[in-house]
Design an enzyme around this catalytic site. Structure first.
Site, mmCIF file in Angstrom:
data_model
loop_
_atom_site.group_PDB
_atom_site.id
_atom_site.type_symbol
_atom_site.label_atom_id
_atom_site.label_comp_id
_atom_site.label_asym_id
_atom_site.label_seq_id
_atom_site.Cartn_x
_atom_site.Cartn_y
_atom_site.Cartn_z
ATOM 1 N N PHE A 287 0.994 -1.205 0.096
ATOM 2 C CA PHE A 287 -0.003 -0.098 -0.072
ATOM 3 C C PHE A 287 0.911 1.211 -0.182
ATOM 4 C CE2 PHE A 287 -1.786 3.579 1.694
ATOM 5 C CZ PHE A 287 -3.291 3.655 1.577
ATOM 6 N N GLU A 288 0.900 1.995 -0.901
ATOM 7 C CA GLU A 288 1.546 3.107 -1.166
ATOM 8 C C GLU A 288 0.647 4.171 -1.728
ATOM 9 O OE1 GLU A 288 6.283 2.353 -1.688
ATOM 10 O OE2 GLU A 288 4.902 2.056 -3.522
ATOM 11 N N ILE A 289 0.422 5.639 -1.087
ATOM 12 C CA ILE A 289 -0.039 6.545 -1.984
ATOM 13 C C ILE A 289 1.061 7.620 -1.927
ATOM 14 C CG2 ILE A 289 -1.822 8.599 -1.900
ATOM 15 C CD1 ILE A 289 -3.758 6.711 -0.694
ATOM 16 N N HIS A 324 12.648 1.891 -0.943
ATOM 17 C CA HIS A 324 11.423 3.020 -0.717
ATOM 18 C C HIS A 324 11.718 3.721 0.642
ATOM 19 C CE1 HIS A 324 8.394 1.995 -4.173
ATOM 20 N NE2 HIS A 324 9.888 1.950 -4.602
#
Length: 418
Positions: A287-289, A324
């Site tokens: 999950f990344e925004i 990241h």
């Protein structure tokens, strides 16, 4: 004879022992203090909203897209994720969805997912040059090493495609032609449940609050999968003269070994050149925004190219989540990282589940409609969450609390059990 030799040592005065030890003890205390993350005066990263909102279906959208890497055989799991996010979010906000595959798409996959996504989806085949071994890598040696990693039982490390995926998401993803016109992305995975209604636009709120990276879950990396990653990143950090910020400090577990002996600790896995250790805490990147402009910066791309030349994506199993996370910790102001703690999220066996906000479920809303959801609870922040809010998460809270140190006044003592 032996008693005569060791007897004098017993007679060493305590003041002499303390005098010799004191400088080392003082140096260790000072070293640990340098990695202390100061408690902010107030909360610097609060939820964007703490109850249901009436979805603003007519508001201006951000330049954003939902993305999923999937294979043809994952049709059912991919459809489950899209069904979930459509029901809980995208039926109001209508963002486009990009499906990526390293192989040609099965027409059946396209047919089913086009229907579930109401025609908002496009289907991209990743170019072969972005899903392969980098130039300069001995391919035969890399393949043999991947086989050996698998035999050692390192999760996914025996799968060549998994290594390509980690490298792709770490750098090549942001150069994909299909994404070049977008600024924001929301990463999805097959087999995900969104357990709460998301009634506001997270892209708009990220932009409004000048955020760069958003996550739901933080946990430990598998140390044996990437023993050389932290050393490589920290070496690049020092080479580029990048100052240490509080989020980087939160990532690190400072060594208790005194100088000059601490330097010998640098020979151990996940240590920098000075012997300090990466805690292995990272953001779970399924999950990344996030703002793709950050990952497209010269600094981040230079870091990726530096790591790519090291070969660790193949001769170890450097994961995109770890890459990241360390990059964000090194290059981003901690105040620009956001925890979506109001999102109910499950992938694989891990989940996050906020309690529902008292008096904030908007039962009369025509847009939200009727339904059933879990009971409201004091201090709840969720919107119509269907999971059990009495259990906020099913994983240890140590890493979550550690990585949130720069932006929160909360410092739980027994974080291991939270």
């Amino acid at each position: 004879m032996l008693r005569r030799i060791i007897r004098p040592a017993r007679r060493l005065p305590i003041w002499l022992i303390l005098s010799v030890a004191a400088p080392f003890v003082f140096e260790v205390i000072l070293h640990i203090w340098r990695y202390n993350v100061p408690r902010p005066a107030s909360e610097l990263d609060t939820p964007f909203f703490t109850s249901c909102q009436e979805p603003d279906v007519g508001a201006k959208r951000e330049n954003a897209i939902l993305v999923m890497l999937a294979r043809n055989h994952e049709l059912e799991k991919a459809n489950k994720t899209i069904t979930s996010i459509e029901r809980q979010f995208n039926k109001w906000f209508n963002y486009p969805i990009l499906f990526m595959n390293d192989d040609e798409w099965d027409p059946k996959f396209i047919e089913v997912l086009n229907k579930t996504s109401r025609g908002l989806a496009t289907f991209e085949v990743i170019p072969k040059e972005q899903w392969t071994f980098p130039e300069g890598v001995d391919v035969d040696a890399a393949k043999q090493n991947i086989k050996e990693q698998g035999e050692k039982g390192i999760p996914h490390a025996g799968e060549e495609g998994y290594h390509h995926m980690c490298r792709f998401y770490s750098g090549k993803f942001y150069q994909l032609d299909a994404l070049k016109k977008y600024k924001w992305y929301w990463r999805l995975e097959p087999d995900v449940d969104f357990n709460c209604a998301i009634t506001y636009d997270p892209f708009v709120q990220m932009a409004r609050h000048k955020k760069v990276y958003g996550f739901t879950i933080a946990l430990w990396e598998v140390g044996k999968s990437c023993p050389g990653l932290f050393r490589s990143v920290s070496d690049w950090k020092e080479m580029m003269g990048i100052p240490t910020n509080n989020l980087w400090k939160a990532m690190v577990s400072a060594s208790w070994v005194p100088f000059p002996f601490r330097r010998f600790m640098s020979w151990l896995p996940s240590r920098d050149a000075y012997g300090d250790e990466w805690s292995l805490c990272h953001y779970w990147s399924n999950f990344e925004i996030a703002d793709m402009d950050f990952f497209r910066t010269r600094a981040y791309q230079d870091l990726f190219e530096y790591l790519d030349k090291k070969g660790g994506f193949y001769f170890e199993r450097w994961g995109d989540a770890a890459v990241h996370s360390l990059a964000v910790a090194m290059l981003v102001d901690p105040r620009k990282v956001h925890h979506f703690e109001d999102f109910g999220y499950r992938h694989d066996h891990l989940y996050q589940c906020p309690a529902n906000a008292p008096g904030g479920q908007l039962p009369e809303s025509p847009l939200l409609g009727s339904g059933t959801w879990s009971p409201e609870m004091d201090n709840g922040i969720g919107c119509r969450c269907e999971c059990d809010g009495r259990v906020a998460r099913n994983y240890g809270g140590y890493c979550l609390n550690k990585l949130k140190q720069p932006t929160t006044v909360k410092r739980p003592w027994l974080t291991w059990f939270l």
